[in-house]
Design an enzyme around this catalytic site. Structure first.
Site, PDB file in Angstrom:
ATOM      1  N   HIS A 169     -23.588 -11.420 -39.150  1.00  0.00           N
ATOM      2  CA  HIS A 169     -22.849 -10.350 -38.479  1.00  0.00           C
ATOM      3  C   HIS A 169     -23.757  -9.341 -37.788  1.00  0.00           C
ATOM      4  O   HIS A 169     -23.312  -8.626 -36.873  1.00  0.00           O
ATOM      5  CB  HIS A 169     -21.959  -9.645 -39.509  1.00  0.00           C
ATOM      6  CG  HIS A 169     -20.792  -8.909 -38.925  1.00  0.00           C
ATOM      7  ND1 HIS A 169     -20.662  -8.660 -37.579  1.00  0.00           N
ATOM      8  CD2 HIS A 169     -19.696  -8.346 -39.511  1.00  0.00           C
ATOM      9  CE1 HIS A 169     -19.531  -7.985 -37.365  1.00  0.00           C
ATOM     10  NE2 HIS A 169     -18.941  -7.784 -38.523  1.00  0.00           N
ATOM     11  N   ASP A 388     -11.585 -23.581 -25.621  1.00  0.00           N
ATOM     12  CA  ASP A 388     -11.039 -24.922 -25.371  1.00  0.00           C
ATOM     13  C   ASP A 388     -12.180 -25.855 -25.003  1.00  0.00           C
ATOM     14  O   ASP A 388     -12.725 -25.788 -23.899  1.00  0.00           O
ATOM     15  CB  ASP A 388     -10.004 -24.848 -24.247  1.00  0.00           C
ATOM     16  CG  ASP A 388      -9.460 -26.216 -23.851  1.00  0.00           C
ATOM     17  OD1 ASP A 388      -9.816 -27.226 -24.507  1.00  0.00           O
ATOM     18  OD2 ASP A 388      -8.691 -26.284 -22.875  1.00  0.00           O
TER      19      ASP A 388
END
Length: 464
Positions: A169, A388
């Site tokens: 993170h 995608d």
């Protein structure tokens, strides 16, 4: 009540291949790049788990193996995001920097004998498959000197796949990860370059010289608390991990607890945050005179005066913390908690962000306080559906679950097609039961069963 986590299907067999490193697919600079003073705070020094689920939509002919396609796309994307292929180093005063070594990110491919249809609503956090589809390679799970991304592609028997991600993170937030995945997906589908190039510019969130705290930041106050209670609240092994779905019906029921003047002025995020905080505080049976905290993570992207450019992929969120006596929060109408949530959001300005960064440096890059604190983030607008890779948009993509003191709100569509928000939460077992009872009161539903999903709401989920 808000429907709790559905039971998982029988855990499938997942066969993992050996781990490998994916390096940039081209020449990249070798340099040391300091992180921002917002990036390297103690509260971000962990691996952030994400899961994206893809159906068996027909891919481009000749590219039927998602593991191979994703692997090649990641290598191409790392040419532009080359710091992600480096390693974190720690310097004086706990200051972090990324050594752009080009060593690469960790990649694992796997196969599971289960279909997306069989997973059903168990895709929502905490997914029972998380331990199997999120790679955890020995020696690679640290913050310093380890891969910054650990990625596993698990092929499903239906032709779909699961993309499991562990993100260090300190290098990026959820929006930065989304941006990286979107670029990798564009390259997988044949693009020659990113539609939006990445931007480093970590100096945007560098402390002023000299640093000066101009706002109150109780999220970083050091307070004494009973060591045994603190240990129980921080150890996932002692806690129950569940999530709750809030559709239109649940939200409408919760709104009934607000005065009419507040209904139209309160967002769903504000409403759910206040509801969760109040129910959680009641469930933990905190002494009435003890002070409790709510820390809302507020994204500073787009904030006037900061100049965060499109393409920036570092951390940009600060904590906006409000306080209340536990007894007053528990005994007051819901509107009281909602007003405090609104106050938290309203206090965040350019100066508040600057002050937050300065306080982190003054105090030695601490973690947020863990004393009766509840941290709530809103990831409903992150947009993982943009990733995608040629199989269509993910059916669901989100953070894999909650953390001991942290819940993150995420969009979710049930298998029946109902859209809403899912919120994972971790609590000690007895407190989880009380939490469900309090939440049931606010949603005007019984606590024993969820008629829509046939779920026993008293059932206990194992920890993630």
């Amino acid at each position: 009540m808000a429907s709790p986590t559905p039971p998982s299907p029988g855990l499938p067999t997942v066969n993992r291949h050996g781990p490998e490193l994916i390096s940039p697919a081209g020449v990249t600079p070798r340099e040391l790049k300091p992180l921002s003073d917002l990036d390297d705070q103690g509260g971000l020094r962990f691996l952030f788990p994400f899961l994206l689920f893809y159906s068996n939509s027909p891919p481009i002919r000749g590219r039927e193996d998602p593991a191979r396609v994703v692997k090649e796309a990641l290598g191409k994307a790392l040419v532009y995001y080359y710091p992600l292929a480096g390693r974190i180093r720690e310097g004086p005063n706990r200051k972090l920097a990324v050594d752009c070594t080009g060593e690469g990110i960790l990649f694992v491919e796997a196969d599971a004998d289960i279909s997306l249809e069989e997973l059903g609503d168990s895709m929502r956090p905490p997914c029972g498959l998380a331990d199997k589809v999120l790679c955890d390679v020995a020696g690679s799970g640290g913050i310093i000197g380890c891969p910054l991304l650990l990625i596993q592609v698990t092929r499903l028997k239906c032709g779909g796949f699961i993309l499991g991600i562990r993100l260090n993170h300190v290098i990026s937030d959820t929006l930065g990860l989304r941006q990286f995945l979107k670029v990798a997906a564009e390259l997988a589908r044949g693009a020659h370059a990113p539609s939006r190039p990445p931007v480093w510019q970590r100096e945007i969130f560098r402390a002023r010289y000299p640093p000066r705290a101009t706002c109150g930041h109780p999220e970083f106050e050091d307070l004494m608390v009973d060591a045994r209670s603190a240990a129980m609240m921080l150890d996932p092994k002692n806690m129950v991990h569940r999530s709750f779905f809030f559709g239109q019906g649940e939200v409408a029921s919760i709104k009934k607890g607000l005065p009419h003047r507040m209904v139209s002025k309160s967002s769903i995020s504000e409403l759910l945050t206040a509801c969760l905080w109040k129910c959680r505080t009641i469930a933990l049976e905190i002494e009435p005179d003890d002070t409790v905290r709510l820390s809302c993570t507020i994204n500073a992207r787009g904030m006037r005066g900061l100049g965060v450019p499109p393409g920036y992929y570092g951390n940009t969120s600060v904590y906006a913390t409000v306080l209340s006596k536990a007894g007053h929060l528990c005994n007051s109408p819901l509107g009281y908690a909602v007003e405090l949530v609104k106050k938290a959001k309203e206090m965040v300005s350019e100066e508040y962000v600057r002050s937050s960064v300065d306080v982190l440096v003054i105090k030695g890059r601490p973690k947020y306080t863990t004393v009766w604190n509840y941290v709530v983030g809103d990831a409903t607008k992150v947009g993982f559906e943009e990733a995608d890779f040629g199989w269509g948009k993910p059916v669901h993509g989100s953070v894999a679950g909650a953390f001991p003191l942290v819940s993150i709100c995420m969009k979710y569509r049930t298998r029946e097609g109902e859209e809403g928000i899912v919120v994972p939460i971790m609590l000690p077992e007895r407190a989880m039961q009380r939490f469900q009872e309090e939440l049931a009161k606010m949603t005007d539903e019984p606590t024993v069963a969820d008629d829509r999903h046939g779920v026993d709401s008293t059932a206990i989920r194992s920890t993630l």
